[in-house]
Design a protein around this motif. Structure first.
Motif, mmCIF file in Angstrom:
data_model
loop_
_atom_site.group_PDB
_atom_site.id
_atom_site.type_symbol
_atom_site.label_atom_id
_atom_site.label_comp_id
_atom_site.label_asym_id
_atom_site.label_seq_id
_atom_site.Cartn_x
_atom_site.Cartn_y
_atom_site.Cartn_z
ATOM 1 N N GLY A 24 -1.465 -4.812 -5.653
ATOM 2 C CA GLY A 24 -0.489 -5.736 -5.085
ATOM 3 C C GLY A 24 -0.764 -6.074 -3.638
ATOM 4 O O GLY A 24 -1.890 -6.369 -3.265
ATOM 5 N N GLU A 25 0.263 -5.994 -2.828
ATOM 6 C CA GLU A 25 0.165 -6.363 -1.419
ATOM 7 C C GLU A 25 -0.176 -5.186 -0.508
ATOM 8 O O GLU A 25 -0.090 -5.319 0.707
ATOM 9 C CB GLU A 25 1.492 -6.997 -0.968
ATOM 10 C CG GLU A 25 1.830 -8.290 -1.699
ATOM 11 C CD GLU A 25 0.780 -9.376 -1.455
ATOM 12 O OE1 GLU A 25 0.348 -9.555 -0.297
ATOM 13 O OE2 GLU A 25 0.384 -10.044 -2.428
ATOM 14 N N ARG A 26 -0.532 -4.066 -1.086
ATOM 15 C CA ARG A 26 -0.853 -2.894 -0.270
ATOM 16 C C ARG A 26 -2.204 -3.061 0.409
ATOM 17 O O ARG A 26 -3.057 -3.809 -0.043
ATOM 18 C CB ARG A 26 -0.873 -1.643 -1.147
ATOM 19 C CG ARG A 26 0.504 -1.330 -1.712
ATOM 20 C CD ARG A 26 0.577 0.014 -2.300
ATOM 21 N NE ARG A 26 0.186 1.008 -1.290
ATOM 22 C CZ ARG A 26 -0.003 2.286 -1.568
ATOM 23 N NH1 ARG A 26 0.138 2.721 -2.797
ATOM 24 N NH2 ARG A 26 -0.341 3.135 -0.631
ATOM 25 N N TRP A 27 -2.409 -2.315 1.467
ATOM 26 C CA TRP A 27 -3.697 -2.260 2.152
ATOM 27 C C TRP A 27 -4.552 -1.187 1.493
ATOM 28 O O TRP A 27 -4.018 -0.231 0.933
ATOM 29 C CB TRP A 27 -3.481 -1.893 3.622
ATOM 30 C CG TRP A 27 -2.856 -2.989 4.412
ATOM 31 C CD1 TRP A 27 -1.523 -3.233 4.558
ATOM 32 C CD2 TRP A 27 -3.533 -4.008 5.116
ATOM 33 N NE1 TRP A 27 -1.326 -4.333 5.336
ATOM 34 C CE2 TRP A 27 -2.551 -4.843 5.703
ATOM 35 C CE3 TRP A 27 -4.874 -4.315 5.331
ATOM 36 C CZ2 TRP A 27 -2.867 -5.946 6.475
ATOM 37 C CZ3 TRP A 27 -5.182 -5.407 6.117
ATOM 38 C CH2 TRP A 27 -4.202 -6.213 6.674
#
Length: 137
Positions: A24-27
């Motif tokens: 997803g939008e995680r680093w």
């Protein structure tokens, strides 16, 4: 792909930092792992079968690994990028070898961990180097 000085560093009981594709939008978030260099020049590590990183590696079978000399020594690191394969076989044997490398196995608490891994199973992660970067001071 590894030079002699790379192999000397990689033969030490240092932590490797494994980075896989984020969800997803995680680093990206590197995780410290035990490892060894296989006879054919791949990097091997293991994981519990329910670890989220395995799901991400099944979706995107690529990873990077960095190993660095500890503080107080001249700067020296090796960074590997490559494709990944996951294996149900060989994980328990790898875990046992690495436990000997990283732990004092005369301590019963460590033997307990190893026994749990054998019973519960572990997945062998193999990183096949495609790019190797390095620095040595």
């Amino acid at each position: 792909m590894f030079r002699d000085e790379d192999l000397a560093l990689l033969a030490r009981p240092l932590y490797a930092f494994l980075t896989v594709a984020p969800r997803g939008e995680r680093w990206p978030a590197p995780r410290p792992v035990w490892f060894e260099v296989s006879d054919d020049g791949d990097l091997q590590m293991f994981s519990l079968p329910d670890a989220p990183k395995l799901d991400r590696l099944r979706e995107h079978p690529r990873a990077s690994v960095v190993v660095a000399a500890p503080p107080g020594e001249p700067e020296h690191w090796v960074a590997v990028e490559g494709s990944v394969t996951l294996h149900d076989e060989g994980g328990a044997e790898l875990a046992a070898r690495l436990a000997q490398r990283y732990w004092d196995m005369s301590d019963p608490k460590y033997q307990k961990f190893l026994d749990e891994w054998r019973v519960g199973g572990v997945v062998r992660i193999v990183v096949h180097p495609e790019v190797v970067n390095r620095f040595s001071a």
